[in-house]
Design an enzyme around this catalytic site. Structure first.
Site, mmCIF file in Angstrom:
data_model
loop_
_atom_site.group_PDB
_atom_site.id
_atom_site.type_symbol
_atom_site.label_atom_id
_atom_site.label_comp_id
_atom_site.label_asym_id
_atom_site.label_seq_id
_atom_site.Cartn_x
_atom_site.Cartn_y
_atom_site.Cartn_z
ATOM 1 C CG ASP A 82 7.455 -2.984 -8.145
ATOM 2 O OD1 ASP A 82 8.168 -2.171 -6.739
ATOM 3 O OD2 ASP A 82 7.344 -3.944 -8.505
ATOM 4 C CG ASP B 228 9.751 1.195 0.309
ATOM 5 O OD1 ASP B 228 9.570 -0.415 1.081
ATOM 6 O OD2 ASP B 228 10.952 0.445 0.989
ATOM 7 C CG PHE B 229 6.766 -4.523 -0.609
ATOM 8 C CD1 PHE B 229 7.842 -5.641 0.444
ATOM 9 C CD2 PHE B 229 6.409 -5.288 -1.785
ATOM 10 C CE1 PHE B 229 7.976 -6.290 -0.333
ATOM 11 C CE2 PHE B 229 7.296 -5.878 -2.843
ATOM 12 C CZ PHE B 229 8.379 -6.216 -1.961
ATOM 13 C CG HIS C 284 9.617 -16.565 -5.500
ATOM 14 N ND1 HIS C 284 10.227 -17.570 -6.684
ATOM 15 C CD2 HIS C 284 9.673 -15.376 -5.643
ATOM 16 C CE1 HIS C 284 11.123 -16.603 -7.181
ATOM 17 N NE2 HIS C 284 10.147 -15.731 -7.257
#
Length: 341
Positions: free
Chosen positions: A204, A231-232, A250
């Site tokens: 994260d 940082d995805f 979501h």
């Protein structure tokens, strides 16, 4: 015909925010934490909580009628106590405390949902961004207390799902797991504790990683669960046999959802899998009211973000290259959508 009709359900739903706010205020005030020490009369409880005399007995009897308190006796000498559920889940000192989600609902979401009509008309977020122009996560991350609250909320709402995922999914063929958007490291710790052969990494942003390392250490899992800054949308996904995303997909619109799924597919070996834990809406969109309400909450929080069905996930997974999918029911409205490479 009309004589058999009843307005009860309409009235109960229309005024449901009354009961909701009573529970949220009780959590805020610490009612269940105080009563975890033992039964109290209404007056004793009022004094402990610092409430006005008008709160007694209506507030506590409301919580009783809603099923959140028990009471022995009548009148001024009657004693209130927690139910088994509130004792377990809403005492702040309980390891199973899930009130973080309710604290965030009380502090943030309750007032934002007052603007649902505007969100439906405009498709625009109704949270902090409405007043400041800053994205939700930017606002959260600039305030350490608010960030801790958000992390606690996510932990509370996710604990049941992550525990059941660790119990029900067959992790035996895999050796490594990377939890993308891992928050406090909860999912990684629960899976690692259940499956000692697995080495897990929670990923994260840097400010969250500091929280995760502390929480992982508190669980005594630092030797098998690592927290790393990530940082995805910008950093390359790590190579892992299993990539999990707990309540991550979501948060985004379709373009971003597909981007995350493509990045996961590219990082997985043949036979590896992506597991997305969310409140999946049933394919007929008739039954999972919580999943549908969560999707409306995504409208309020982000505008173009939305929750999805298992069929939606399967279609997207095949679009990005996964060979098969399945849905694993978890706790209540929660499920794991699983895609195999």
């Amino acid at each position: 015909m009309t004589a058999s009709l009843s307005p009860d359900r309409i009235l109960q739903t229309g005024a449901a925010f009354w009961g909701s706010k009573a529970l949220l205020s009780a959590v805020e005030l610490g009612v269940f934490t105080v009563l975890a020490e033992g039964p109290l009369t209404g007056e004793q409880l009022r004094v402990r909580l610092g409430l006005h005399q008008r709160a007694v007995p209506d507030f506590f009897d409301t919580l009783l009628a809603l099923g959140f308190l028990q009471r022995e006796g009548q009148g001024a000498r009657a004693c209130y106590s927690n139910t088994a559920e509130t004792q377990h889940f809403l005492d702040r000192r309980s390891p199973a405390y899930m009130g973080g989600m309710l604290e965030m609902a009380n502090d943030r979401l309750y007032r934002f949902w007052g603007d649902l009509t505007q969100a439906l008309r405009t498709g625009q977020p109704q949270n902090e961004i409405k007043h400041t122009g800053e994205p939700l996560f930017a606002k959260l991350y600039e305030d350490p207390a608010r960030l801790e609250q958000f992390m606690a909320a996510m932990s509370g709402i996710s604990a049941g799902n992550f525990t059941l995922l660790a119990e029900k999914f067959d992790f035996s063929p895999y050796l490594t797991l990377a939890d993308v958007g891992g928050a406090t490291g909860q999912l990684a710790c629960l899976v690692a504790a259940r499956h000692p052969h697995l080495y897990c990494t929670s990923l994260d942003l840097p400010k969250v990683t500091d929280i995760a390392r502390r929480k992982i250490a508190e669980r005594g899992m630092s030797d098998r669960v690592q927290a790393q800054p990530f940082d995805f949308f910008n950093d390359p996904f790590p190579q892992a046999d299993v990539i999990t995303m707990g309540m991550i997909l979501h948060d985004w619109n379709l373009e971003r959802k597909l981007q995350l799924m493509r990045r996961a597919w590219a990082a997985l070996p043949p036979g590896g899998c992506l597991i997305a834990v969310d409140n999946l809406i049933d394919d007929e969109r008739r039954h999972n009211a919580f999943g549908l309400l969560m999707s409306l909450n995504m409208l309020i929080e982000f505008g173009d973000a939305f929750d999805y069905t298992g069929a939606d996930f399967s279609r997207w997974a095949r679009q990005v290259g996964f060979r098969r999918t399945e849905v694993l029911p978890l706790a209540g409205p929660g499920s794991a959508a699983i895609a195999y490479k």
